[in-house]
Design a protein around this motif. Structure first.
Motif, PDB file in Angstrom:
ATOM      1  N   PRO A 160      34.524  53.540  54.416  1.00  0.00           N
ATOM      2  CA  PRO A 160      35.196  54.914  54.562  1.00  0.00           C
ATOM      3  C   PRO A 160      35.496  55.367  53.246  1.00  0.00           C
ATOM      4  O   PRO A 160      36.108  54.876  52.595  1.00  0.00           O
ATOM      5  N   GLY A 161      34.971  56.455  52.849  1.00  0.00           N
ATOM      6  CA  GLY A 161      34.788  57.114  51.512  1.00  0.00           C
ATOM      7  C   GLY A 161      35.672  58.454  51.514  1.00  0.00           C
ATOM      8  O   GLY A 161      36.201  59.093  50.418  1.00  0.00           O
ATOM      9  N   ARG A 162      35.990  59.160  52.676  1.00  0.00           N
ATOM     10  CA  ARG A 162      36.584  60.475  52.695  1.00  0.00           C
ATOM     11  C   ARG A 162      37.395  60.653  53.693  1.00  0.00           C
ATOM     12  O   ARG A 162      37.213  60.112  55.128  1.00  0.00           O
ATOM     13  N   PHE A 163      38.647  61.230  53.581  1.00  0.00           N
ATOM     14  CA  PHE A 163      39.251  61.814  54.906  1.00  0.00           C
ATOM     15  C   PHE A 163      39.915  63.041  54.596  1.00  0.00           C
ATOM     16  O   PHE A 163      40.443  63.534  53.574  1.00  0.00           O
ATOM     17  N   LYS A 164      39.308  64.039  55.452  1.00  0.00           N
ATOM     18  CA  LYS A 164      39.260  65.474  55.108  1.00  0.00           C
ATOM     19  C   LYS A 164      38.606  65.717  53.624  1.00  0.00           C
ATOM     20  O   LYS A 164      37.328  65.526  53.239  1.00  0.00           O
ATOM     21  N   GLN A 165      39.397  66.257  52.908  1.00  0.00           N
ATOM     22  CA  GLN A 165      38.901  66.640  51.577  1.00  0.00           C
ATOM     23  C   GLN A 165      39.496  65.574  50.371  1.00  0.00           C
ATOM     24  O   GLN A 165      39.322  65.872  49.168  1.00  0.00           O
ATOM     25  N   THR A 166      40.117  64.528  51.035  1.00  0.00           N
ATOM     26  CA  THR A 166      40.743  63.400  50.228  1.00  0.00           C
ATOM     27  C   THR A 166      39.530  62.417  49.749  1.00  0.00           C
ATOM     28  O   THR A 166      38.692  62.167  50.885  1.00  0.00           O
ATOM     29  N   PHE A 167      39.563  61.852  48.697  1.00  0.00           N
ATOM     30  CA  PHE A 167      38.626  60.538  48.579  1.00  0.00           C
ATOM     31  C   PHE A 167      39.458  59.315  48.600  1.00  0.00           C
ATOM     32  O   PHE A 167      40.517  58.929  48.237  1.00  0.00           O
ATOM     33  N   MET A 168      38.473  58.448  49.354  1.00  0.00           N
ATOM     34  CA  MET A 168      39.107  56.911  49.376  1.00  0.00           C
ATOM     35  C   MET A 168      38.495  55.919  48.151  1.00  0.00           C
ATOM     36  O   MET A 168      38.536  56.259  47.030  1.00  0.00           O
ATOM     37  N   PHE A 169      38.207  54.899  48.669  1.00  0.00           N
ATOM     38  CA  PHE A 169      37.402  53.768  47.412  1.00  0.00           C
ATOM     39  C   PHE A 169      35.979  54.174  47.717  1.00  0.00           C
ATOM     40  O   PHE A 169      35.369  52.907  48.190  1.00  0.00           O
ATOM     41  N   ASP A 170      35.547  55.385  47.625  1.00  0.00           N
ATOM     42  CA  ASP A 170      34.061  55.410  47.623  1.00  0.00           C
ATOM     43  C   ASP A 170      33.676  54.978  46.172  1.00  0.00           C
ATOM     44  O   ASP A 170      34.671  54.944  45.214  1.00  0.00           O
ATOM     45  N   ALA A 188      36.780  50.126  42.274  1.00  0.00           N
ATOM     46  CA  ALA A 188      37.683  49.725  42.706  1.00  0.00           C
ATOM     47  C   ALA A 188      37.988  48.346  43.245  1.00  0.00           C
ATOM     48  O   ALA A 188      38.859  47.622  43.118  1.00  0.00           O
ATOM     49  N   TYR A 189      36.733  47.954  43.785  1.00  0.00           N
ATOM     50  CA  TYR A 189      36.682  46.555  43.941  1.00  0.00           C
ATOM     51  C   TYR A 189      36.882  45.640  42.856  1.00  0.00           C
ATOM     52  O   TYR A 189      37.778  44.529  43.006  1.00  0.00           O
ATOM     53  N   ASN A 190      36.263  45.804  41.754  1.00  0.00           N
ATOM     54  CA  ASN A 190      36.490  45.052  40.631  1.00  0.00           C
ATOM     55  C   ASN A 190      37.919  44.962  39.893  1.00  0.00           C
ATOM     56  O   ASN A 190      38.476  44.203  39.806  1.00  0.00           O
ATOM     57  N   PHE A 191      38.481  46.138  40.333  1.00  0.00           N
ATOM     58  CA  PHE A 191      39.951  46.224  39.733  1.00  0.00           C
ATOM     59  C   PHE A 191      40.930  45.632  40.555  1.00  0.00           C
ATOM     60  O   PHE A 191      41.763  44.852  39.977  1.00  0.00           O
ATOM     61  N   TRP A 192      40.866  45.784  41.835  1.00  0.00           N
ATOM     62  CA  TRP A 192      41.871  45.073  42.618  1.00  0.00           C
ATOM     63  C   TRP A 192      41.582  43.604  42.908  1.00  0.00           C
ATOM     64  O   TRP A 192      42.393  42.950  43.063  1.00  0.00           O
ATOM     65  N   LYS A 193      40.403  42.989  42.410  1.00  0.00           N
ATOM     66  CA  LYS A 193      40.304  41.813  42.306  1.00  0.00           C
ATOM     67  C   LYS A 193      40.543  41.216  41.243  1.00  0.00           C
ATOM     68  O   LYS A 193      41.087  39.946  41.091  1.00  0.00           O
ATOM     69  N   THR A 194      40.656  41.670  39.805  1.00  0.00           N
ATOM     70  CA  THR A 194      41.226  41.364  38.818  1.00  0.00           C
ATOM     71  C   THR A 194      42.447  41.846  38.199  1.00  0.00           C
ATOM     72  O   THR A 194      42.939  41.489  37.308  1.00  0.00           O
TER      73      THR A 194
END
Length: 546
Positions: A419-429, A434-440
């Motif tokens: 899931p990368g988009r909700f309306k015109q907002t961006f998620m963690f596409d 994002a994966y590397n940041f939240w992992k470390t």
């Protein structure tokens, strides 16, 4: 009370109230999203020289934006000095808000300088702060480059008027620096010399421009030097633009200008607008009734006066401001900030000049239409902040579940339907960042993730909804989005290009079914390599299918 003092006091009150409302809406709880992580990684892992020539780890070479990347680099440093944890992004949120407030203030100040009317100046500030598409720029850190560029752009315009009226060298020198800063913040600033020339001509006429011609020529020389640097030294060309955006330059220009008109008048993302118009949304219908009613009144009034030249001037200004987007054939609603600001300044200047132009507009009609527009804009702006907060909260759940998912680190991880988009907002596409940041909990890149086949949702209940998956063979799958108003998308692919599907050495994707707004809802996936692990996104989590 003097008009200048009124403008200052009213502005301070407006900005304070605006900040309080954003706080209540949860604006300061929104963190980094989408490619924010990769942008900051690029800023932290490159020298100034690399920033200047576009040799960054994840940015493309056409984006020469050293000012933006330097600001991101220093923002991380200051955030640490202030004692904020790496996953506390409130300092970034404060900066974006201050940038929009500064843009509103400088724009209002420019209108005040041109009109000497505090009320008209405040209209400019209120419109810029409340216009919903502008709100997206402060919620998404990647749009910080638009905020910075717009700020330098507007300051340069104000300095131009000051220099034209006073001939002081200080304004001349400052305008040169702000123009250079704008150029090296975002390429959109290439329109500035022409816009300055047009605004100067509209205000002073041909004779009046002569006293500021040295500044205009200097800005033109700087722009020419910028093109020489980009084309001859860095080797940028139109072929690279076509390759980047998968299109021929100017091939989609009519569509871009049409989208720009929509983004300037109906501040909603294009897909949601399409859905809502098809379903007869009463709020949209009412807004359009007011919008077209005001337009009809303006045209009817204009026919009784000599206003054709003014409309022509506005059309030329619009064309120049949108031209860079037409060249690349690409425009998002968030990108309309700068054109909206400049056109707002010019329209309010024209409003103050209506007696000279023999335009007999009834102020009460205009006030009613503007107040009605503000009500709609305020509602949609609040909704936009809520959408960004929803996207961030759900994206954190999504990435946390991905981190917990067992994975063979010797193989490339491929996500289908992330899931990368909700309306015109961006998620963690662009999930790698994002994966590397939240992992470390740090801006490092250790694992690369392919999540090019993503899903978008128009309603909250469909974000990350379960996908229907049918196994055809060991490496072939048929996947369908079955939740309402959920569909697949590939970033940068329009409705026509996405029909061609996607293929690389790892996977092949063919879209086989589309919804009523031409968005794909069904695909055939073929895994082509044994050196990958393929995961299907479902219910804000991931299931291994290959």
């Amino acid at each position: 009370m003097p008009e200048s003092r009124k403008f200052i006091y009213y502005s301070l009150g407006l900005y304070s109230l605006y900040t309080v409302v954003l706080y209540i809406l949860g604006y300061f709880n929104i963190g980094l999203l989408s490619d924010d992580y990769l942008n900051i990684y690029d800023a932290l892992n490159s020298t100034f020289y690399e920033k200047l020539i576009g040799h960054l780890p994840f940015a493309n070479s056409l984006h020469i934006r050293p000012i933006n990347h330097l600001s991101l680099e220093k923002s991380v440093t200051i955030s640490k000095l202030l004692g904020f944890a790496n996953d506390n992004f409130i300092w970034f949120r404060i900066q974006n808000l201050m940038l929009l407030i500064f843009i509103a203030f400088i724009s209002g100040l420019t209108v005040y300088y041109l009109t000497k009317r505090s009320s008209v100046s405040m209209v400019a500030s209120v419109a810029i702060l409340l216009f919903p598409n502008n709100i997206n720029n402060i919620c998404w850190m990647a749009a910080r480059t638009d905020l910075l560029c717009c700020l330098f752009y507007v300051i340069t315009i104000l300095l131009f008027f000051l220099y034209s009226d006073t001939n002081k060298k200080m304004f001349f020198i400052l305008s040169i620096f702000t123009f250079i800063f704008a150029l090296f913040t975002k390429e959109l600033a290439i329109t500035l010399p022409i816009v300055v020339l047009l605004l100067g001509y509209f205000r002073y006429g041909r004779e009046g421009l002569r006293k500021s011609q040295f500044l205009i020529i200097t800005l033109g020389v700087i722009l020419l030097s910028y093109f020489v640097f980009r084309i001859l030294i860095l080797g940028n060309n139109f072929t690279e633009i076509a390759t980047l955006y998968q299109t021929n330059p100017l091939s989609n220009a009519p569509g871009v200008f049409a989208r720009a008109l929509i983004a300037l008048s109906i501040p909603l993302d294009f897909i949601s607008l399409n859905y809502q118009l098809r379903s007869g949304n009463k709020i949209i219908v009412l807004y359009l009734f007011i919008l077209y009613g005001a337009g009809f009144y303006f045209i009817w009034t204009s026919l009784r006066s000599d206003i054709y030249k003014m409309i022509g001037n506005l059309a030329v200004l619009f064309f120049i401001l949108i031209a860079p987007y037409a060249i690349v054939g690409y425009l998002r609603p968030q990108m309309i900030l700068l054109p909206f600001v400049i056109i707002t300044i010019y329209v309010l200047y024209l409003y103050s000049q209506q007696k000279k132009l023999s335009v007999r507009l009834k102020k009460n009609v205009l006030k009613i239409c503007f107040i009605a527009a503000l009500i709609f804009w305020g509602y949609w702006s609040g909704e936009a902040v809520s959408n960004w907060l929803t996207s961030y909260e759900k994206a954190k759940v999504n990435v946390d579940n991905l981190i917990k998912t067992p994975h063979d680190t010797t193989k490339l991880m491929i996500l289908i339907g992330n899931p990368g988009r909700f309306k015109q907002t961006f998620m963690f596409d662009k999930m790698t960042g994002a994966y590397n940041f939240w992992k470390t909990k740090n801006f490092v890149i250790k694992d690369t993730i392919n999540d090019i086949i993503q899903t978008a949702a128009i309603q909250e209940s469909s974000i990350g909804a379960k996908l229907e998956c049918k196994i055809i063979s060991e490496n072939e799958f048929e996947i369908k989005a079955i939740a309402p108003k959920q569909f697949f998308y590939i970033e940068g692919y329009d409705n026509e290009k996405i029909k061609m599907g996607f293929k690389n050495s790892d996977i092949s994707v063919e879209f086989t079914e589309f919804n009523n707004v031409s968005k794909p809802i069904k695909l055939k996936l073929v895994v082509l390599s044994q050196n990958v692990e393929c995961f299907l996104a479902e219910e804000l989590g991931f299931r291994k299918i290959y």
